[in-house]
Design a protein around this motif. Structure first.
Motif, short mmCIF file in Angstrom:
data_model
loop_
_atom_site.label_atom_id
_atom_site.label_comp_id
_atom_site.label_asym_id
_atom_site.label_seq_id
_atom_site.Cartn_x
_atom_site.Cartn_y
_atom_site.Cartn_z
N ASN A 1 0.93 -1.12 -0.03
CA ASN A 1 0.19 0.13 0.16
C ASN A 1 0.81 1.38 -0.04
O ASN A 1 2.01 1.26 0.58
N LYS A 2 0.21 2.39 -0.59
CA LYS A 2 1.00 3.63 -0.49
C LYS A 2 1.05 4.11 1.09
O LYS A 2 0.32 4.07 2.04
N ILE A 3 2.46 4.56 1.24
CA ILE A 3 2.60 4.94 2.60
C ILE A 3 2.96 6.66 2.63
O ILE A 3 2.96 6.97 3.54
N ILE A 4 3.40 6.98 1.54
CA ILE A 4 3.88 8.35 1.45
C ILE A 4 2.33 9.26 1.55
O ILE A 4 1.35 8.72 0.93
N ASN A 5 2.13 10.14 2.49
CA ASN A 5 1.12 10.92 2.70
C ASN A 5 0.51 10.65 3.81
O ASN A 5 -0.21 11.39 4.54
N SER A 6 0.59 9.19 4.26
CA SER A 6 0.02 8.93 5.47
C SER A 6 1.12 8.98 6.69
O SER A 6 0.81 9.07 7.70
N HIS A 7 2.40 9.23 6.33
CA HIS A 7 3.40 9.46 7.51
C HIS A 7 4.26 10.81 6.95
O HIS A 7 4.36 10.98 5.90
N SER A 8 4.72 11.39 8.03
CA SER A 8 5.65 12.49 8.00
C SER A 8 6.85 11.99 7.06
O SER A 8 7.48 11.15 7.31
N LEU A 9 7.52 13.07 6.19
CA LEU A 9 8.85 12.52 5.65
C LEU A 9 9.91 13.57 6.21
O LEU A 9 9.74 14.72 6.71
N ASN A 10 10.96 12.96 6.34
CA ASN A 10 12.12 13.77 6.70
C ASN A 10 12.89 13.96 5.04
O ASN A 10 13.20 12.86 4.57
N VAL A 11 13.11 15.12 4.89
CA VAL A 11 13.85 15.43 3.50
C VAL A 11 15.19 16.18 3.65
O VAL A 11 15.36 16.99 4.38
N GLN A 12 16.14 15.61 2.78
CA GLN A 12 17.48 16.27 2.81
C GLN A 12 17.57 16.55 1.16
O GLN A 12 17.46 15.86 0.46
N ILE A 13 18.05 17.88 1.13
CA ILE A 13 18.22 18.34 -0.27
C ILE A 13 19.74 19.00 -0.13
O ILE A 13 20.17 20.05 0.40
N GLN A 14 20.58 18.46 -1.18
CA GLN A 14 21.82 18.81 -1.10
C GLN A 14 21.98 19.94 -2.23
O GLN A 14 22.04 19.43 -3.67
N THR A 15 22.20 21.16 -2.26
CA THR A 15 22.10 22.22 -3.27
C THR A 15 23.42 22.41 -3.67
O THR A 15 23.44 23.11 -4.81
N VAL A 16 24.50 22.23 -3.09
CA VAL A 16 26.05 22.33 -3.47
C VAL A 16 26.80 21.14 -2.95
O VAL A 16 26.36 20.39 -1.90
N SER A 17 27.60 20.67 -3.90
CA SER A 17 28.47 19.43 -3.46
C SER A 17 29.84 20.07 -3.22
O SER A 17 30.69 19.41 -3.84
N ILE A 18 29.83 20.72 -2.20
CA ILE A 18 31.30 21.39 -1.73
C ILE A 18 31.28 21.49 -0.34
O ILE A 18 30.40 21.43 -0.02
N CYS A 19 32.54 21.00 0.09
CA CYS A 19 32.72 21.10 1.51
C CYS A 19 34.24 21.60 1.57
O CYS A 19 35.13 21.20 0.89
N ASN A 20 34.46 22.46 2.63
CA ASN A 20 35.66 23.21 2.86
C ASN A 20 36.39 22.48 3.90
O ASN A 20 37.45 22.90 4.17
N ALA A 21 35.93 21.52 4.53
CA ALA A 21 36.77 20.73 5.69
C ALA A 21 36.89 19.41 5.30
O ALA A 21 36.61 18.88 4.02
N ASP A 22 37.71 18.92 6.13
CA ASP A 22 38.18 17.42 6.00
C ASP A 22 38.05 16.59 7.21
O ASP A 22 38.97 16.06 7.60
N CYS A 23 36.91 16.56 7.72
CA CYS A 23 36.68 15.90 8.92
C CYS A 23 36.79 14.35 8.86
O CYS A 23 36.21 13.73 7.84
N PHE A 24 37.42 13.82 9.91
CA PHE A 24 37.73 12.58 9.73
C PHE A 24 36.52 11.65 9.81
O PHE A 24 36.41 10.51 9.29
#
Length: 133
Positions: free
Chosen positions: A17-40
């Motif tokens: 059965n369809k589950i989207i709309n019956s439960h809340s969503l957590n959304v991640q959107i990556q608008t840039v693919s850049i990072c200035n750090a080098d975290c281990f």
């Protein structure tokens, strides 16, 4: 032992059965693919994005938001494997997402090294509500 929501979700998944709309969503959107750090501890160090930096167009961003409109958004995160403050349009984009999607929660993880007075001022102008909306 299990919550009613868990039991309902499991039943719907098992019945295809369809589950989207019956439960809340957590959304991640990556608008840039850049990072200035080098975290281990961060997967960015070994990611495809590190060798292929880019920026999302406004059109693509608005299309993603349009596709999510009408869904229950619990948490909206403007990052994935990147430094969100590297996006020069971050706060305008957050404001747009908040207006269109009305998420319950905004989450942003950053190393803060790109935070400056201008970005701090923009954050106050564009996101005047508390983090929990």
């Amino acid at each position: 032992m299990y919550s009613k929501e868990y039991e309902l979700l499991t039943k719907n998944l098992n019945s295809n059965n369809k589950i989207i709309n019956s439960h809340s969503l957590n959304v991640q959107i990556q608008t840039v693919s850049i990072c200035n750090a080098d975290c281990f501890f961060c997967p960015y160090r070994d990611s495809w994005h590190k060798n292929n930096p880019g920026n999302m167009t406004d059109e693509t961003y608005k299309n993603i938001i349009a596709g999510l409109k009408g869904k229950k958004i619990k948490k909206f995160c403007p990052y994935f494997e990147n430094e969100p403050l590297a996006d020069q349009k971050l706060f305008e984009r957050l404001e747009y997402a908040i207006e269109e999607l009305k998420p319950e929660w905004i989450e942003m993880s950053t190393n803060l090294s790109l935070l400056n007075d201008k970005k701090l001022e923009l954050s106050l102008i564009h996101i005047s509500e508390p983090t929990r909306l």
